[in-house]
Design an enzyme around this catalytic site. Structure first.
Site, PDB file in Angstrom:
ATOM      1  N   SER A  85     -53.113 -26.256  -9.511  1.00  0.00           N
ATOM      2  CA  SER A  85     -53.395 -25.022 -10.240  1.00  0.00           C
ATOM      3  C   SER A  85     -52.085 -24.377 -10.699  1.00  0.00           C
ATOM      4  CB  SER A  85     -54.231 -24.085  -9.361  1.00  0.00           C
ATOM      5  OG  SER A  85     -54.714 -22.979 -10.098  1.00  0.00           O
ATOM      6  N   ASP A 120     -64.106 -27.806 -14.806  1.00  0.00           N
ATOM      7  CA  ASP A 120     -63.258 -26.767 -14.227  1.00  0.00           C
ATOM      8  C   ASP A 120     -63.612 -25.419 -14.856  1.00  0.00           C
ATOM      9  OD1 ASP A 120     -60.919 -25.011 -13.788  1.00  0.00           O
ATOM     10  OD2 ASP A 120     -59.998 -26.802 -12.951  1.00  0.00           O
ATOM     11  N   HIS A 153     -62.848 -26.125 -10.048  1.00  0.00           N
ATOM     12  CA  HIS A 153     -61.442 -25.841  -9.745  1.00  0.00           C
ATOM     13  C   HIS A 153     -61.188 -25.657  -8.253  1.00  0.00           C
ATOM     14  CE1 HIS A 153     -57.423 -24.701 -11.123  1.00  0.00           C
ATOM     15  NE2 HIS A 153     -57.424 -23.800 -10.146  1.00  0.00           N
TER      16      HIS A 153
END
Length: 404
Positions: free
Chosen positions: A163, A305, A338
């Site tokens: 991330s 995501d 995610h």
């Protein structure tokens, strides 16, 4: 400081590292203040935290893992160098938990691990160049630090981030050949890639559950770019300025939770902020795809995501492949998003990096797979069986990695 070379160590201190500020970790640990460079070529200083298994230097020296925690914050007390210390207040509990990944995967293997404060002294969240340069200079710094038990620039070195941690990691993969060609970087793993399509991610998250992340990025850009700060002051309404201002004092769990579903784009008096020339230039400067990685890369991203749309990562990988990147492995998991991707792709990234650090050449060219899920792979169960007990042992104070 300006006279110092990039990566030169300026000061050193030993620290007592701890999980969530409480559970002492049985490793050797130091923090190095070192010289690096901001986005404009100016000398600055930042910190990297060095963690090493207890014990003597193994024959040939230790391998090195540079792990970039997803700091995702424009406030200095959210930096890894604070979060990792005993007695710290774990306000950023997400970062405090993420520390376990490089401890279990790196220290547990007998590697030396570094956790750079890659956002620099002004918390430049979301800014690619400064964070990548700080990461590479942090590697330079620890390689010159004898207690880390490395082999200088010849040290096999891997980078890893998820991330927000992919902003420095992935951009470092693109600029390493130019900025730090002497480093022996054997591979870079990046999951939930953040800077593949900044404009798309900003537009996607506006008025959504993660609007707080969007305003946090704006705050980080303001910390690095005076012209962005000027645009916000001149073009954003008072409520928008207040909400962005809160991100200078909040770590990302609280900052993300603050005012979801807010339309920050509507706060810009001049209309769509992504059409503003300053905003367009800054986004272009901080987007991936400006260069082709000179080192092997492992990219993993959920097709669905919910924070960072996968289409931008698909285009980025396509560009790398078209430009004949030496080695690209891209895993596009279907049944993931995610948050769950942190766990599901942990074993895959770990084993890929371990193979590179063990001297196994990466597969040349591009390998793109789109599995429905990786959870059913034998590698997934094997990885958790290896990593989870090591993490638990670290939390209870065992000296992991000491005999590796």
């Amino acid at each position: 400081m300006a006279a110092a070379a990039p990566g030169q160590v300026l000061r050193v201190r030993a620290i007592a590292p701890a999980f969530f500020g409480l559970a002492h970790l049985n490793v050797d640990a130091w923090q190095l203040l070192y010289r690096t460079t901001n986005s404009f070529g100016e000398a600055i200083a930042t910190v990297t935290t060095v963690l090493k298994p207890r014990g003597a230097r193994p024959e040939g020296g230790r391998k090195l893992l540079s792990y970039q925690i997803a700091e995702d914050s424009a406030a200095q007390y959210c930096a890894p160098s604070y979060v990792i210390q005993a007695g710290s207040i774990p306000a950023d509990y997400v970062n405090a938990a993420e520390v376990l990944i490089p401890i279990a995967a790196g220290i547990g293997q007998g590697w030396t691990v570094v956790l750079p404060d890659y956002e620099g002294p002004n918390s430049a969240y979301g800014v690619s160049r400064i964070t990548a340069q700080a990461t590479l200079d942090g590697i330079r710094a620890v390689q010159s630090f004898e207690p880390a038990q490395l082999s200088g620039a010849a040290t096999p070195t891997a980078l890893w981030g998820y991330s927000g941690g992919t902003v420095p990691s992935s951009f470092a993969a693109e600029i390493a050949g130019e900025y730090a060609p002497e480093l022996n970087i054997v591979g870079v793993a990046a999951g939930g890639v953040a800077a593949a399509d900044w404009a798309g991610a900003l537009r996607h998250n506006n008025r959504g559950l993660y609007t707080g992340l969007l305003t946090g990025v704006i705050a980080g850009l303001m910390n690095e770019y005076p012209e962005v700060r000027r645009v916000v002051r001149e073009e954003v309404d008072p409520l928008g300025q207040f909400l962005i201002g809160t991100k200078f004092v909040l770590c990302h769990p609280m900052g993300t939770a603050l005012v979801p579903f807010y339309d920050i784009f509507a706060a810009f008096r001049g209309g769509d902020p992504l059409s503003h020339p300053v905003v367009q230039r800054v986004i272009a400067e901080n987007s991936l795809g400006q260069r082709t990685p000179s080192v092997p890369v492992y990219i993993y991203h959920a097709q669905n995501d919910e924070i960072l749309p996968g289409a931008g990562v698909d285009r980025l990988v396509g560009k790398y492949c078209a430009e004949n990147a030496p080695s690209v492995t891209y895993v596009r998991e279907l049944l993931a998003e995610h948050i769950s991707g942190v766990l599901t792709h942990l074993p895959g990234a770990f084993y890929w990096l371990r193979d590179r650090l063990d001297g196994m050449p990466a597969q040349p060219g591009c390998a793109i797979t789109s599995p429905a899920t990786v959870v059913t792979d034998p590698e997934f169960a094997q990885g958790l069986t290896e990593l989870v007990p090591t993490a638990v042992q670290a939390i209870v104070g065992q000296a992991i990695g000491a005999n590796r």
